[in-house]
Design an enzyme around this catalytic site. Sequence first.
Site, short mmCIF file in Angstrom:
data_model
loop_
_atom_site.label_atom_id
_atom_site.label_comp_id
_atom_site.label_asym_id
_atom_site.label_seq_id
_atom_site.Cartn_x
_atom_site.Cartn_y
_atom_site.Cartn_z
CG HIS A 272 32.88 22.78 48.56
ND1 HIS A 272 31.64 22.96 48.01
CD2 HIS A 272 33.22 21.48 48.27
CE1 HIS A 272 31.24 21.85 47.42
NE2 HIS A 272 32.18 20.93 47.57
CG HIS B 48 26.50 29.53 43.39
ND1 HIS B 48 27.07 28.71 42.45
CD2 HIS B 48 26.23 28.75 44.47
CE1 HIS B 48 27.15 27.49 42.94
NE2 HIS B 48 26.66 27.48 44.15
CG ASP C 246 26.36 28.00 50.84
OD1 ASP C 246 26.16 26.81 51.16
OD2 ASP C 246 27.04 28.34 49.86
#
Length: 478
Positions: free
Chosen positions: A316, A355, A411
Amino acid sequence: MGQETPKVKQAHNNSLVVIDNRTGKQYSVPITHNSIPATFFKSIRAPAGPDDRPEDETERGLRVADRGFLNTAVIESAITYIDGERGILRYRGYPIEQLAEKSTFLECAYLLIYGALPTRGQLSHFEREVLLHGVLHTDATKFFGSFRYDAHPMAMLTSAFAYLGSYYEEANPSLQGQNLFTKCAKGDPEALLNMDKQIYRLIGKATTLAAMAYRVRQGREFVVPPTGMNYTESFLYQLDHLSPTDSFSASFSASPSPSPYKPHPVLARALDILFILHADHEMNASSTTVLQTGSSLPDPYSAVAAGCASLYGPLHGGANEAVIRMLVAIGSPDNVPAFLAAVKRREKVLSGFGHRVYKTSDPRSFIIRKIADEVFAVTGPDPLLDTAMALHDAALKDDYFVSRRLAPNVDFWSGLIYSAMVLFVVPRVVGWVAHWRQVFGDPRQIYVGPSERSYVPFDEREAVQGPGKEPSTVIHSG
């Protein structure tokens, strides 16, 4: 209940016809917002068969198995909408691309929490309340001083949010009664004011706590939140301010001569945009954790602490950190081909690509890629940037990753920027409190909020007012 039928009858309504082949019974399940209630299946019962175990509880109705909540909506929400197949992310109907270009983080926070874009007066009031609630009790210095110098910032933050709850007994349903916040659903003005005060504290103190966790690692004294700066400027000031005589050199400052320290405007705006992009992401692991924890009616600080613990994990919020570790391990652009070959052999993990939600590209990644260029133009190139670029280009040209739809996600680029600037948890506090607040007013969700709408300039907005629809004015006590 079900009834026996020889064949399925055509039904031209919003329902699903189910036939239980064990009993021959037919059931009609209502469909609302393209969803069916999982509890309905408890009415589909059958005698235990020869292969059934007593633990299967066959006679008590069917259970719906969905490991990982891949297709289970746990709540109706009007906050955030995601279409992973088309790469869409909207806050209250507004596309993330428009908000990143035209809005600010605290304006988006207002939007997520109260449901509408604020007027100038409403935003000014909200910003003032949040910034005035950034100061911590002096005992917090002792609290953070109890951690080892090398403690992980997320471990400190998780503890710190829970620690905050010990100061504010008026926010604790265990002490004030379990209807403390549930009264908000009825528009109780005192309950709404109390809830808003905790929201101001959580958002305002999030930057202060994060900066203190960072400075523990640096061995520096803690900094009191400054006045006269916006939210992200204040955060950067608390991270990097050295002393009362600290000055910004002419080479790094927007000013031609040294002056009292103020964060570079390019970095402050970049951080503001990053905070917008990370403010909420529908029913992800940490938001669901906050709601699950909040459902037992603890104080909101405990619920946010639980969200921090969830965000800590490498699957996460820890994905940013995983990207940095991966790039450090690769070492240089020359090692990228060998690394990707190892990924294909399942010997290495490719972090920052693909993702769980977005099956095309992550809409936030394009915005962050542009921000990265602006940030590194000010700070100078990150030693990992060349490796990141080589990895990015090689993966996008490789059919192995393209065919598996493994495009760079948010990210990948934010990891590089966050490594030098911030912690992920600060902006996500806004999303957490928005969902927590919504539960008292009204894994996956059923989105019932506005469809796509365009960002509206201040002068063209109409004020949305009323109990629970705008922030309260509170008496200040920390």
